[in-house]
Design a protein around this motif. Sequence first.
Motif, mmCIF file in Angstrom:
data_model
loop_
_atom_site.group_PDB
_atom_site.id
_atom_site.type_symbol
_atom_site.label_atom_id
_atom_site.label_comp_id
_atom_site.label_asym_id
_atom_site.label_seq_id
_atom_site.Cartn_x
_atom_site.Cartn_y
_atom_site.Cartn_z
ATOM 1 N N ILE A 26 0.838 -1.202 0.000
ATOM 2 C CA ILE A 26 0.000 0.000 0.000
ATOM 3 C C ILE A 26 0.876 1.256 0.000
ATOM 4 N N GLY A 27 1.903 1.258 0.857
ATOM 5 C CA GLY A 27 2.784 2.421 0.960
ATOM 6 C C GLY A 27 3.519 2.722 -0.323
ATOM 7 N N SER A 28 4.101 1.695 -0.953
ATOM 8 C CA SER A 28 4.867 1.920 -2.183
ATOM 9 C C SER A 28 3.953 2.228 -3.370
ATOM 10 N N THR A 29 2.727 1.693 -3.348
ATOM 11 C CA THR A 29 1.759 2.023 -4.402
ATOM 12 C C THR A 29 1.386 3.502 -4.333
ATOM 13 N N LEU A 30 1.146 3.983 -3.135
ATOM 14 C CA LEU A 30 0.851 5.405 -2.948
ATOM 15 C C LEU A 30 2.056 6.267 -3.297
ATOM 16 N N LEU A 31 3.242 5.752 -2.984
ATOM 17 C CA LEU A 31 4.474 6.479 -3.296
ATOM 18 C C LEU A 31 4.617 6.689 -4.796
ATOM 19 N N GLY A 32 4.157 5.747 -5.573
ATOM 20 C CA GLY A 32 4.220 5.860 -7.035
ATOM 21 C C GLY A 32 3.001 6.536 -7.626
ATOM 22 N N GLY A 37 2.672 3.163 -9.340
ATOM 23 C CA GLY A 37 3.172 2.477 -8.152
ATOM 24 C C GLY A 37 2.698 1.048 -7.982
ATOM 25 N N TRP A 38 1.495 0.731 -8.499
ATOM 26 C CA TRP A 38 0.920 -0.584 -8.222
ATOM 27 C C TRP A 38 1.690 -1.730 -8.882
ATOM 28 N N ALA A 39 2.172 -1.524 -10.112
ATOM 29 C CA ALA A 39 2.861 -2.613 -10.829
ATOM 30 C C ALA A 39 4.217 -2.959 -10.207
ATOM 31 N N PRO A 40 5.132 -1.987 -10.006
ATOM 32 C CA PRO A 40 6.404 -2.335 -9.352
ATOM 33 C C PRO A 40 6.202 -2.809 -7.916
ATOM 34 N N SER A 41 5.170 -2.309 -7.242
ATOM 35 C CA SER A 41 4.871 -2.782 -5.894
ATOM 36 C C SER A 41 4.447 -4.244 -5.919
ATOM 37 N N THR A 42 3.664 -4.608 -6.926
ATOM 38 C CA THR A 42 3.209 -5.989 -7.050
ATOM 39 C C THR A 42 4.369 -6.917 -7.395
ATOM 40 N N VAL A 43 5.264 -6.462 -8.258
ATOM 41 C CA VAL A 43 6.465 -7.245 -8.582
ATOM 42 C C VAL A 43 7.314 -7.449 -7.328
ATOM 43 N N ALA A 44 7.508 -6.388 -6.553
ATOM 44 C CA ALA A 44 8.290 -6.486 -5.323
ATOM 45 C C ALA A 44 7.636 -7.454 -4.344
ATOM 46 N N LEU A 45 6.313 -7.389 -4.253
ATOM 47 C CA LEU A 45 5.567 -8.283 -3.366
ATOM 48 C C LEU A 45 5.752 -9.742 -3.765
ATOM 49 N N PHE A 46 5.597 -10.034 -5.063
ATOM 50 C CA PHE A 46 5.757 -11.410 -5.536
ATOM 51 C C PHE A 46 7.209 -11.878 -5.406
ATOM 52 N N THR A 47 8.159 -10.970 -5.533
ATOM 53 C CA THR A 47 9.566 -11.320 -5.361
ATOM 54 C C THR A 47 9.817 -11.835 -3.952
ATOM 55 N N VAL A 48 9.283 -11.132 -2.975
ATOM 56 C CA VAL A 48 9.440 -11.549 -1.577
ATOM 57 C C VAL A 48 8.734 -12.877 -1.334
ATOM 58 N N ILE A 49 7.501 -13.002 -1.814
ATOM 59 C CA ILE A 49 6.717 -14.220 -1.582
ATOM 60 C C ILE A 49 7.376 -15.430 -2.234
ATOM 61 N N ARG A 50 7.935 -15.245 -3.439
ATOM 62 C CA ARG A 50 8.627 -16.356 -4.105
ATOM 63 C C ARG A 50 9.799 -16.845 -3.260
ATOM 64 N N LYS A 51 10.601 -15.929 -2.747
ATOM 65 C CA LYS A 51 11.729 -16.311 -1.894
ATOM 66 C C LYS A 51 11.234 -16.968 -0.607
ATOM 67 N N VAL A 181 -4.143 -7.789 -0.428
ATOM 68 C CA VAL A 181 -3.252 -8.021 -1.573
ATOM 69 C C VAL A 181 -2.239 -9.121 -1.274
ATOM 70 N N SER A 182 -1.661 -9.102 -0.093
ATOM 71 C CA SER A 182 -0.595 -10.050 0.236
ATOM 72 C C SER A 182 -1.091 -11.494 0.263
ATOM 73 N N LEU A 183 -2.279 -11.734 0.828
ATOM 74 C CA LEU A 183 -2.799 -13.101 0.904
ATOM 75 C C LEU A 183 -3.150 -13.624 -0.471
ATOM 76 N N CYS A 184 -3.817 -12.792 -1.298
ATOM 77 C CA CYS A 184 -4.129 -13.200 -2.675
ATOM 78 C C CYS A 184 -2.845 -13.520 -3.437
ATOM 79 N N SER A 185 -1.829 -12.682 -3.268
ATOM 80 C CA SER A 185 -0.560 -12.875 -3.969
ATOM 81 C C SER A 185 0.133 -14.150 -3.516
ATOM 82 N N TYR A 186 0.056 -14.442 -2.232
ATOM 83 C CA TYR A 186 0.678 -15.669 -1.711
ATOM 84 C C TYR A 186 0.014 -16.905 -2.324
#
Length: 214
Positions: A26-32, A37-51, A181-186
């Motif tokens: 939410i914070g980084s999406t608003l920052l963009g 902001g939503w697309a790079p934030s979503t990529v960053a989110l999935f990057t963390v979840i994948r790891k 967002v985080s639970l759906c992404s997971y």
Amino acid sequence: MNGLTGKLYRASEFIMNMAYLNILWIGSTLLGGIVFGWAPSTVALFTVIRKWIMKDANLSIYRTYKEAFKKEFLKANGLGLIMAAVGLILTINIQYFVNQVGILFFTLKFFTFFIVIIYLATALILFPLYVQYELPFFQYLNKAVMIGFVKPIWTLILIAGFFVTSFILLTLPGVIPFFGVSLCSYILMAIAFQTFHSYEKSMKSAEHFIEHSV
């Protein structure tokens, strides 16, 4: 940590990390400015979840998220804006065709519905695919569509997982700011991870068959 104490600890850790990731998104999406902001934030989110799913012992949620957001900002926005534009066009088409009658418009409705299914499957698998593979820009879209056709069962599971999770969250709207967002992404990343494994196995089998047929 074994037993009930260990399970409770892991469950609480999972919940806290999900909430933390959601707040970061939410914070980084608003920052963009939301739009950028939503697309790079979503990529960053999935990057963390994948790891996280791969049980990366050296995972630092904030550092990994920040690095992925900055590194993929332009490329992720490019894909995100393309998907948003296509989604807008499909929405306009659906709103126009829905009130039209005649065989021509019935055919166009059916064709549009088919395109919407492909679009939905592509949209759901695109970001997990983005963090799984290093590909040229437009190859992400091509590969997402290809996987959807090669693995239709896994694609349906992916779509079902998204809608079931969304339905659960909508019945508990109070948790959406913390886990929406985080639970759906997971869930999507966990299913996509198995989809990619199945796809790669199928491709290797096909290559092996071709090699021995030539």
